[in-house]
Design a protein around this motif. Structure first.
Motif, PDB file in Angstrom:
ATOM      1  N   THR A   1      55.967  13.289   7.191  1.00  0.00           N
ATOM      2  CA  THR A   1      54.974  13.139   6.123  1.00  0.00           C
ATOM      3  C   THR A   1      55.567  13.346   4.730  1.00  0.00           C
ATOM      4  O   THR A   1      54.834  13.370   3.749  1.00  0.00           O
ATOM      5  CB  THR A   1      53.801  14.117   6.334  1.00  0.00           C
TER       6      THR A   1
ATOM      7  N   GLY B   1      50.787   7.932  11.401  1.00  0.00           N
ATOM      8  CA  GLY B   1      50.970   8.602  10.113  1.00  0.00           C
ATOM      9  C   GLY B   1      52.333   9.225   9.904  1.00  0.00           C
ATOM     10  O   GLY B   1      52.541   9.948   8.930  1.00  0.00           O
TER      11      GLY B   1
ATOM     12  N   GLU C   1      47.633   2.487   5.421  1.00  0.00           N
ATOM     13  CA  GLU C   1      47.952   1.611   4.302  1.00  0.00           C
ATOM     14  C   GLU C   1      49.226   2.063   3.584  1.00  0.00           C
ATOM     15  O   GLU C   1      50.036   1.236   3.145  1.00  0.00           O
ATOM     16  CB  GLU C   1      46.790   1.572   3.297  1.00  0.00           C
ATOM     17  N   GLN C   2      49.419   3.391   3.488  1.00  0.00           N
ATOM     18  CA  GLN C   2      50.607   3.910   2.819  1.00  0.00           C
ATOM     19  C   GLN C   2      51.870   3.615   3.635  1.00  0.00           C
ATOM     20  O   GLN C   2      52.903   3.228   3.083  1.00  0.00           O
ATOM     21  CB  GLN C   2      50.453   5.421   2.609  1.00  0.00           C
TER      22      GLN C   2
ATOM     23  N   LEU D   1      50.207  10.481   6.855  1.00  0.00           N
ATOM     24  CA  LEU D   1      50.068   9.365   5.929  1.00  0.00           C
ATOM     25  C   LEU D   1      48.991   8.401   6.406  1.00  0.00           C
ATOM     26  O   LEU D   1      48.792   8.219   7.606  1.00  0.00           O
ATOM     27  CB  LEU D   1      51.402   8.618   5.798  1.00  0.00           C
ATOM     28  N   GLU D   2      48.298   7.800   5.454  1.00  0.00           N
ATOM     29  CA  GLU D   2      47.331   6.757   5.778  1.00  0.00           C
ATOM     30  C   GLU D   2      48.078   5.499   6.244  1.00  0.00           C
ATOM     31  O   GLU D   2      49.213   5.244   5.828  1.00  0.00           O
ATOM     32  CB  GLU D   2      46.481   6.410   4.557  1.00  0.00           C
TER      33      GLU D   2
ATOM     34  N   ARG E   1      55.178   0.806   2.618  1.00  0.00           N
ATOM     35  CA  ARG E   1      56.612   1.083   2.660  1.00  0.00           C
ATOM     36  C   ARG E   1      57.313   0.215   3.703  1.00  0.00           C
ATOM     37  O   ARG E   1      58.423  -0.266   3.498  1.00  0.00           O
ATOM     38  CB  ARG E   1      56.845   2.569   2.934  1.00  0.00           C
TER      39      ARG E   1
ATOM     40  N   VAL F   1      55.324   7.808  -1.257  1.00  0.00           N
ATOM     41  CA  VAL F   1      54.159   6.938  -1.085  1.00  0.00           C
ATOM     42  C   VAL F   1      52.858   7.712  -0.935  1.00  0.00           C
ATOM     43  O   VAL F   1      51.782   7.129  -0.920  1.00  0.00           O
ATOM     44  CB  VAL F   1      54.346   6.019   0.147  1.00  0.00           C
ATOM     45  N   SER F   2      52.931   9.033  -0.797  1.00  0.00           N
ATOM     46  CA  SER F   2      51.697   9.802  -0.587  1.00  0.00           C
ATOM     47  C   SER F   2      51.860  11.200  -1.163  1.00  0.00           C
ATOM     48  O   SER F   2      52.818  11.487  -1.875  1.00  0.00           O
ATOM     49  CB  SER F   2      51.379   9.895   0.913  1.00  0.00           C
ATOM     50  N   GLN F   3      50.897  12.066  -0.850  1.00  0.00           N
ATOM     51  CA  GLN F   3      50.909  13.468  -1.287  1.00  0.00           C
ATOM     52  C   GLN F   3      50.969  13.571  -2.816  1.00  0.00           C
ATOM     53  O   GLN F   3      51.682  14.408  -3.372  1.00  0.00           O
ATOM     54  CB  GLN F   3      52.091  14.234  -0.666  1.00  0.00           C
ATOM     55  N   LYS F   4      50.218  12.709  -3.507  1.00  0.00           N
ATOM     56  CA  LYS F   4      50.280  12.682  -4.967  1.00  0.00           C
ATOM     57  C   LYS F   4      49.809  13.993  -5.586  1.00  0.00           C
ATOM     58  O   LYS F   4      50.319  14.422  -6.621  1.00  0.00           O
ATOM     59  CB  LYS F   4      49.431  11.518  -5.519  1.00  0.00           C
TER      60      LYS F   4
END
Length: 350
Positions: A75, A221, A190-191, A187-188, A195, A46-49
């Motif tokens: 994270t 987070g 929203e992220q 993590l934000e 999930r 969901v993050s760390q793109k």
């Protein structure tokens, strides 16, 4: 409705507010949600793109370097490297990786035996490299890290290392220089929320809006923490609201923190001390958690600048003493005294 929507029927005991899961699909129903909903592919993360896109480029070019992942817990560090392993090796990835938790296997013998034996052999099923994952590597002894330096260099043709830690400062510079470093940020909200909504739908969790807001605030987070709290509350309560979240975590409720700060600002020293001590005992609160919540409360309320600075300095000092093993009762007295001194500072300034 998907198959997962009907996976886990449950029998509720209305009298006690408990949930009893009825196993239907065997092993998956007994898994903690952090494992059941662990991302399987890089696209599922969901993050760390930025991190995942860079690593995908390395994999596509067949030029994966040694990796060093660092950042706060929950994270996605371990999930990312496991997803990379699946992309590299397919469904049989487990035979191509050696996964060690350095919190347990952290001595020099592990480097000399397990890691060296795995690194020195090549697989007959693939012409590529194998993967060694060292989780919680900041717990490794300095001697083990020193021994690892030569292993990383000597067996680069056979293996790639992925070193995972929370505190990169605890990894010796010689190992850091041999790896490509990636920082995983918290993590934000929203992220995390996106999930969590998926899990809530799949598991049929009856959660209120204030419960969800409390969960997002407490996880800070950390996706792992959020899922663990949600699973615990779902098991204990028919309806997961704000009170249920705080009860499950043993965290001070915001209303309790407001009461404590009100006492600190208006009552006499001995009255404050006895009131807070009674609240701690009845609610089972730790002074360290109370201090952490008072910190956020101070930031949210308008205080004179000198008073705010004085309070934050003293909170930091008290928290440090508690972490070093100081007596809670004495530090509670120090906390009350700090508020009284801060009031005098504010009065003299006006």
């Amino acid at each position: 409705m998907s198959a997962m929507d009907i996976d886990t029927p449950s029998v509720r005991d209305k009298g006690k507010g408990k949930v009893r899961a009825t196993p239907q699909n065997g092993e998956s129903d007994n898994l903690p949600w952090v494992e059941k909903y662990r991302p399987k592919t890089l696209d599922d993360l969901v993050s760390q793109k930025d991190v995942t896109s860079t690593i995908e480029t390395f994999i596509d070019a067949n030029r994966l370097p040694h990796l060093l992942f660092y950042g706060p817990p929950g994270t996605g560090k371990t999930s990312t490297i496991l997803a990379c392993a699946r992309k590299l090796y397919g469904d049989n990835f487990k035979s191509m990786i050696l996964e060690l938790n350095a919190s347990d296997d952290r001595g020099i013998d592990v480097v000399r035996e397990q890691i060296k034996n795995f690194a020195s052999t090549r697989t007959i099923f693939s012409s590529g490299f194998k993967l060694i994952i060292l989780d919680e590597a900041d717990s490794m002894t300095s001697q083990a890290q020193a021994a690892l330096r030569r292993v990383i260099e000597k067996y680069t043709k056979n293996v790639r290392f992925c070193i995972i830690c929370n505190y990169v400062s605890k990894i010796i510079p010689a190992i850091q220089s041999r790896c490509t470093r990636f920082r995983f940020a918290p993590l934000e909200s929203e992220q995390v929320d996106d999930r969590l909504q998926t899990v809530i739908r799949q598991e049929g969790v009856n959660i209120t809006e204030d419960g969800r807001a409390a969960l997002l605030r407490l996880c800070n987070g950390d996706m792992r923490r959020a899922l663990n709290i949600l699973q615990a509350c779902h098991s204990a309560y028919d309806r997961v609201d704000e009170t249920a979240i705080y009860n499950c975590t043993g965290h001070p409720h915001p209303q309790d923190i407001e009461r404590i700060v009100t006492w600190m600002m208006s009552d006499e020293f001995s009255t404050i001390y006895s009131n807070v001590e009674k609240l701690k005992r009845e609610a089972g609160l730790a002074l360290q958690d109370i201090i952490s919540e008072i910190y956020y409360y101070i930031l949210a309320i308008e205080f004179p600048p000198d008073m705010r600075i004085f309070l934050l300095e003293n909170l930091a000092e008290i928290e440090y003493r508690l972490a070093e093993g100081a007596n809670e009762n004495i530090q509670l007295g120090a906390l009350v005294g700090a508020f009284k001194q801060a009031l005098e500072i504010a009065a003299s300034a006006s």
